[in-house]
Design a protein around this motif. Structure first.
Motif: not given
Lengths: 280, 401
Positions: B189-198, B249-253, B391-393
């Motif tokens: 599992f991971t979270i994309p470090n951009e809009f979708t992840g946020m 973290f990946p850059d996007g979906p 920012d906090d992520f």
């Protein structure tokens, strides 16, 4: 002749000095709140933030280390190729093959490295096929890793052909073969002649190019963007992130980073090239 | 040298911005049509999906040409690029923008309102506006901001998690189940470090707070501090078991879809709940791919069309937007084999046989039915939550400060 020189100078000022200086001054004004749509007036808050609470200096150091390792290794490989295969490299078809990778865009090179070294890439599949790894998870992290292995390898792939071509030309112009022969006739051993005569000669002549490539790697964007990690980041992705992400109020900080980086590069450039010119 | 200095200073200060050059537009729709017919409209939009591009290039463009003689020129650029372009134009004092309209979402809407780059209110003048489902809060409000006619709804989507049902027959449906799953399957599992992840983090923040009503309204620092502390605690528990041990973290979906297909991770995600059908049909994901939402809820939001304040062709751009929200264009867009984007229209109250046609749109094959996930829909939060989470992520999770 004098008129031609003046025109060249004017063109240089108009096309290079003026736009670069204007951009730099604009970036500085933006960073101190003297321009910008959301500016509330003069402030040094962003410069204080740059100094005390931003990853700028760590990213700068990280970028420098990656650049020095990449270019250092690329120069060593190129020197070895030049000295080992100097005559062969001068053949026309070899020259063509050597110069071919120079035309590869950085983003393509990064994707090629990704295909090659990612956990689902060719190398991982090969090691899996021969039973060396148990699957993608067991393959060592060579991409998106903190040690920047993927970034360094990609830069080396791009830089080695360039430096080999450069060293080969210098070697030919300075008659490297003759110098080696003379040294040997005077009693020098093979390695000794290369180490004390040819390598210093090649490095000194190529120094400005090595420095330029080093700065180019330090400021590279696409390769660390695709192959780097979220932390630490090389400078360009860091600055672009601050410049274009969700918070418009981060823009002046991005400009402060940009100005600091450009000034540092210019200073480094001037110092090293002046030193080199004195020794040349 | 003196002349260079003068030129330099002139160039520098010519970039100072001027505000208030508002574009003008005819007063009635007939006048809009008279002025816009046969014109060229320049639109900027994200072009990262072949289905969306095909819809625009092979359906929208020919239709606009055929119906109104309008030439639609589409350029590539998403949120941050649009904001950057319009900000630079405003700062440079450019009187006419290089684009007339753009595809935006709440975050971009917030930024464009900050710099006063949007033309409006305008949606009230569009004849097809009467079909929009304005009673739906997921459409009429964008990131807790009333849209007030400054942008026009175009599509409606909900964040969903994508997985391979062959590898993961029983995916985790709650945050607790996810933690247990990830501990048992490290790196999955991971979270994309951009809009979708946020957007996922916002969904979890709402779940921790106990529902979207708790965080509704303007940004509340105290509430954010209180609930985000619990969110970071949860993510810290996940972190050592995440992809690459949560160090990157990946850059996007798009990257995550590829990693899911390669077997590197077990879950991808998308802001579009119909994305899984779209990606299976494109051959990016296997036919065993499915999507779902957490039972604690995921954010549902709309995406919109906006006009640039300094557009040189507002009438033409308004005609394009009016067409894009027409029953015909929305019907086409909603087909899973075309785009699969949710409509913003009140389909039951449309004229002619449109209600029936919308009802008969073939169901999605791989994504759950929209009605079944609607009950888990959460409202978007105020934009400041997104900025702070981003920012906090970085500070707390990525950099571990």
């Amino acid at each position: 002749m004098k008129a031609g020189k003046s025109i060249a100078w004017i063109v240089f000022v108009l096309l290079v000095i003026l736009p670069v200086s204007a951009s730099l001054v604009y970036a500085f004004l933006y960073s101190v709140g003297l321009t910008g749509l959301l500016s509330d007036g003069y402030t040094i808050a962003y410069w204080q933030q740059l100094r005390t609470n931003s990853p700028f200096f760590f990213s700068l150091l990280y970028s420098m280390i990656i650049a020095v390792i990449s270019i250092g290794l690329a120069v060593c490989i190129a020197l070895w190729l030049t000295l080992r295969y100097g005559t062969t490299l001068q053949r026309r078809n070899i020259s063509f093959i050597l110069l071919l990778p120079l035309g590869i865009p950085a983003v393509v090179a990064a994707l090629m490295t990704y295909q090659l070294l990612s956990p689902s890439g060719w190398l991982s599949r090969l090691t899996y096929a021969v039973g060396l790894t148990a699957g993608p998870d067991a393959f060592p992290a060579l991409i998106n890793d903190r040690l920047a292995v993927g970034i360094i390898i990609t830069h080396i792939i791009l830089a080695v052909p360039y430096f080999t071509a450069l060293f080969r030309n210098i070697y030919r112009q300075e008659q490297g073969d003759m110098l080696l022969l003379t040294a040997r006739n005077l009693g020098a051993e093979n390695g000794q002649a290369s180490r004390t005569i040819v390598i210093p000669l090649l490095l000194r002549s190529a120094f400005p190019s090595i420095l330029m490539f080093l700065l180019f790697v330090m400021g590279s964007y696409e390769i660390p963007l695709l192959l780097g990690v979220s932390d630490p980041r090389m400078l360009s992705p860091l600055i672009a992130d601050k410049m274009f992400r969700f918070d418009l109020l981060d823009k002046p900080l991005a400009y402060a980073m940009l100005v600091s980086y450009v000034l540092l590069v210019l200073l480094l450039n001037m110092l090293l090239l002046r030193k080199n010119a004195r020794h040349a | 040298m003196k002349y260079f200095s003068i030129l330099f200073i002139a160039l520098l200060f010519s970039s100072c911005h001027r505000k208030g050059d508002q574009a003008t537009v005819p007063g009635s729709w007939d006048e809009v049509v008279a002025a816009g017919t046969g014109s060229t409209v320049r639109m900027m939009m994200w072009q990262g999906d072949p289905f969306i591009n095909t819809y625009m290039q092979q359906y929208v463009k020919p239709k606009l040409k055929e119906l109104y003689g309008i030439e639609l020129e589409i350029s590539s650029g998403q949120g941050n690029m649009i904001v950057s372009l319009l900000l630079s134009e405003l700062e440079a004092g450019k009187k006419q923008s290089s684009i007339d309209m753009m595809w935006i979402n709440g975050e971009t809407f917030y930024q464009l309102r900050q710099i006063d780059a949007l033309y409006g209110p305008f949606s009230g003048i569009l004849p097809n506006e009467r079909y929009i489902d304005w009673d739906n809060p997921y459409i009429a409000t964008d990131f807790q901001q009333p849209i007030n006619g400054m942008e026009c709804p175009w599509g409606n989507v909900q964040l969903s998690i994508i997985y391979d049902s062959l590898r993961t027959p029983e995916p985790p449906r709650t945050m607790t189940e996810l933690l247990t799953y990830v501990q048992a399957h490290p790196g999955s599992f991971t979270i994309p470090n951009e809009f979708t992840g946020m957007t996922l983090l916002k969904s979890w923040l709402i779940a921790i707070a106990g529902g979207d009503s708790v965080l509704a309204g303007p940004f509340d620092e105290q509430k954010y501090q209180h609930y985000s502390a619990q969110l970071w605690e949860y993510i810290r528990a996940l972190q050592p078991y995440m992809w690459k041990e949560g160090k990157t973290f990946p850059d996007g979906p798009a990257t995550m879809h590829r990693m899911l297909a390669n077997g590197e991770i077990d879950f991808s995600m998308s802001n579009n709940d119909g994305e899984v059908d779209n990606k299976v049909l494109q051959g990016i994901l296997p036919e065993t791919a499915r999507s779902y939402v957490f039972t604690s809820g995921t954010i549902r939001n709309s995406h919109y069309l906006g006009l640039t304040q300094r557009s040189s062709n507002l009438p033409g751009a308004m005609m394009v937007i009016n067409f894009l929200i027409s029953p015909e264009a929305q019907f086409e867009k909603m087909q899973p084999a075309v785009w699969g984007d949710g409509t913003v229209l009140r389909t039951d109250e449309l004229p002619d046989n449109w209600p029936q046609q919308f009802r008969e749109i073939p169901g999605r094959k791989y994504a759950p039915d929209r009605a079944s996930i609607s009950r888990y829909a959460l409202m978007e939060l105020s934009p400041e939550y997104m900025i702070r989470l981003f920012d906090d992520f970085r500070n707390i999770i990525i950099e571990g400060r």
